[in-house]
Design an enzyme around this catalytic site. Structure first.
Site, PDB file in Angstrom:
ATOM      1  N   LEU A 143      50.490  42.072  40.513  1.00 19.24           N
ATOM      2  CA  LEU A 143      49.256  41.310  40.684  1.00 19.24           C
ATOM      3  C   LEU A 143      49.311  40.628  42.042  1.00 19.24           C
ATOM      4  O   LEU A 143      50.397  40.241  42.503  1.00 19.24           O
ATOM      5  CB  LEU A 143      49.103  40.244  39.588  1.00 19.24           C
ATOM      6  CG  LEU A 143      48.950  40.703  38.141  1.00 19.24           C
ATOM      7  CD1 LEU A 143      48.890  39.491  37.217  1.00 19.24           C
ATOM      8  CD2 LEU A 143      47.710  41.569  37.962  1.00 19.24           C
ATOM      9  N   ASP A 144      48.155  40.452  42.672  1.00 21.21           N
ATOM     10  CA  ASP A 144      48.110  39.681  43.911  1.00 21.21           C
ATOM     11  C   ASP A 144      48.589  38.260  43.646  1.00 21.21           C
ATOM     12  O   ASP A 144      48.475  37.734  42.529  1.00 21.21           O
ATOM     13  CB  ASP A 144      46.682  39.626  44.463  1.00 21.21           C
ATOM     14  CG  ASP A 144      46.187  40.985  44.936  1.00 21.21           C
ATOM     15  OD1 ASP A 144      47.019  41.877  45.169  1.00 21.21           O
ATOM     16  OD2 ASP A 144      44.958  41.139  45.049  1.00 21.21           O
ATOM     17  N   ARG A 145      49.083  37.630  44.686  1.00 16.29           N
ATOM     18  CA  ARG A 145      49.613  36.269  44.544  1.00 16.29           C
ATOM     19  C   ARG A 145      48.583  35.318  43.939  1.00 16.29           C
ATOM     20  O   ARG A 145      48.906  34.503  43.076  1.00 16.29           O
ATOM     21  CB  ARG A 145      50.053  35.765  45.926  1.00 16.29           C
ATOM     22  CG  ARG A 145      50.647  34.367  45.890  1.00 16.29           C
ATOM     23  CD  ARG A 145      50.983  33.883  47.281  1.00 16.29           C
ATOM     24  NE  ARG A 145      51.502  32.526  47.247  1.00 16.29           N
ATOM     25  CZ  ARG A 145      51.734  31.786  48.322  1.00 16.29           C
ATOM     26  NH1 ARG A 145      51.507  32.280  49.522  1.00 16.29           N
ATOM     27  NH2 ARG A 145      52.197  30.563  48.200  1.00 16.29           N
ATOM     28  N   THR A 183      46.036  36.009  42.043  1.00 17.46           N
ATOM     29  CA  THR A 183      45.471  36.460  40.783  1.00 17.46           C
ATOM     30  C   THR A 183      46.338  35.968  39.632  1.00 17.46           C
ATOM     31  O   THR A 183      47.560  36.098  39.665  1.00 17.46           O
ATOM     32  CB  THR A 183      45.403  38.004  40.731  1.00 17.46           C
ATOM     33  OG1 THR A 183      44.616  38.458  41.825  1.00 17.46           O
ATOM     34  CG2 THR A 183      44.784  38.488  39.436  1.00 17.46           C
ATOM     35  N   ARG A 229      38.490  43.437  44.692  1.00 20.04           N
ATOM     36  CA  ARG A 229      38.043  42.530  45.742  1.00 20.04           C
ATOM     37  C   ARG A 229      37.235  43.271  46.808  1.00 20.04           C
ATOM     38  O   ARG A 229      36.174  42.792  47.266  1.00 20.04           O
ATOM     39  CB  ARG A 229      39.251  41.838  46.372  1.00 20.04           C
ATOM     40  CG  ARG A 229      40.069  41.060  45.364  1.00 20.04           C
ATOM     41  CD  ARG A 229      41.448  40.668  45.873  1.00 20.04           C
ATOM     42  NE  ARG A 229      41.391  39.708  46.955  1.00 20.04           N
ATOM     43  CZ  ARG A 229      42.480  39.175  47.526  1.00 20.04           C
ATOM     44  NH1 ARG A 229      43.690  39.529  47.094  1.00 20.04           N
ATOM     45  NH2 ARG A 229      42.370  38.304  48.483  1.00 20.04           N
TER      46      ARG A 229
END
Length: 331
Positions: free
Chosen positions: A147-149, A151, A256
């Site tokens: 996961l993105d930081r 998120t 995104r």
């Protein structure tokens, strides 16, 4: 007198399992991401000398990676703080992760926003380093996906190699249901909308990696990847729309970039969003300020790699996101 010369340490040999987000990436670029600060010339020397192995074989620098591949990274001399040992995290710095599901094969946690899944890029400890330090008796623990930081939400890990390989296979063939919640600016038009827009990677003038939608006629563009997201409208809150996003593919920053390209930036997105608008959202007042990106990994629907039963993993919106929504409804 303290020695002010550059301090170095040797990063031990590592075996990195390629996730879906690195599908199609060249192995030299993969190594540059994992060996930040190591000169490119040295990375190419490691490749040319055969010290780097892909699935136990020598490969060239332009070799493309596939999910499930195993990259052996040899010991590397690095400057500053690099690899983190299990004992180097003080207990007082431990993050108390909420466990969504756990058995002998799997661990699913609710990842908070602001915490990277891996250490690096100036971040000492990510989720995986934290969990390994908190459970030194576990012999194996690896991320199934990333996961993105910024998120929050469901993050799945495997406690042994067999389940990890099987789950990577499920992600690769598209049998995993991946659902996110995103709050965007504007009135979303359709109850349900399928978006198929290919993505490609590029570097900004500062050297930062980004992703953008690629025009359909640019078939010659290196790194172009098919990307498919299905958006379902879940609510309208003032001038915002709450969307559920189902990932049919798992490209980097896919949700995104798709939303920003369509003119519906995610609230708080600091890479692809509306920066002036984000600053307004972060100010104090009513509704409550939004100091992070409104993107949450809501649900994973997978087949258990050991029992073969369907496993639905779900976590509610992070508290600060729900509070922001409630504030919009009160406004």
């Amino acid at each position: 007198m303290r020695d002010l010369r550059k301090e170095f340490h040797v990063r031990p040999v590592a075996r990195e399992i390629v996730g879906e987000e690195s599908s199609g990436q060249r192995i030299d670029n993969f190594l540059m991401r994992h060996l930040k600060g190591v000169p490119k010339s040295h990375i190419y020397q490691l490749l040319h000398s055969g010290q780097v192995r892909l699935n136990s074989r020598r490969v060239g620098a332009d070799q493309a990676l596939r999910p499930g591949d195993v990259v052996r990274i040899p010991p590397v001399r690095m400057a500053g703080d690099g690899a983190v040992s299990r004992r180097s995290i003080d207990r007082s710095a431990f993050v108390a992760f909420r466990v969504v599901y756990e058995d002998r094969a799997l661990l699913a946690i609710d990842k908070p926003a602001g915490l990277a899944v891996h250490g690096g890029s100036g971040l000492s400890f990510g989720v995986i380093e934290q969990l390994r330090a908190q459970h030194p008796d576990w012999k194996f623990l690896e991320l199934v996906h990333r996961l993105d930081r910024e998120t929050s939400g469901i993050l799945l890990l495997a406690k042994s190699r067999g389940p990890l390989v099987e789950l990577h296979r499920q992600f690769r063939v598209g049998s995993v249901g991946k659902y996110y919640m995103a709050l965007v600016r504007g009135k979303w038009r359709n109850i349900r909308q399928s978006v198929k827009l290919p993505l490609g990677r590029y570097l900004t003038s500062s050297g930062e990696r980004r992703v953008a939608v690629v025009a359909p006629d640019r078939g010659d563009l290196p790194g172009k990847m098919a990307a498919h997201t299905v958006f379902t409208l879940r609510g309208v809150h003032g001038g915002f729309s709450l969307l559920e996003a189902e990932l049919k593919t798992g490209r980097t920053h896919q949700i995104r970039v798709h939303l920003a390209h369509l003119g519906f930036p995610i609230a708080g997105d600091d890479k692809y969003g509306d920066f002036a608008w984000n600053r307004q959202l972060a100010r104090s007042g009513e509704p409550p300020r939004l100091g992070r990106m409104f993107l949450h990994a809501l649900r994973l629907d997978v087949t258990h790699p050991v029992t073969g039963r369907r496993l639905l993993l779900e976590t509610p919106l992070a508290g600060e996101l729900q509070e922001f929504l409630d504030g919009l409804d009160r406004a």
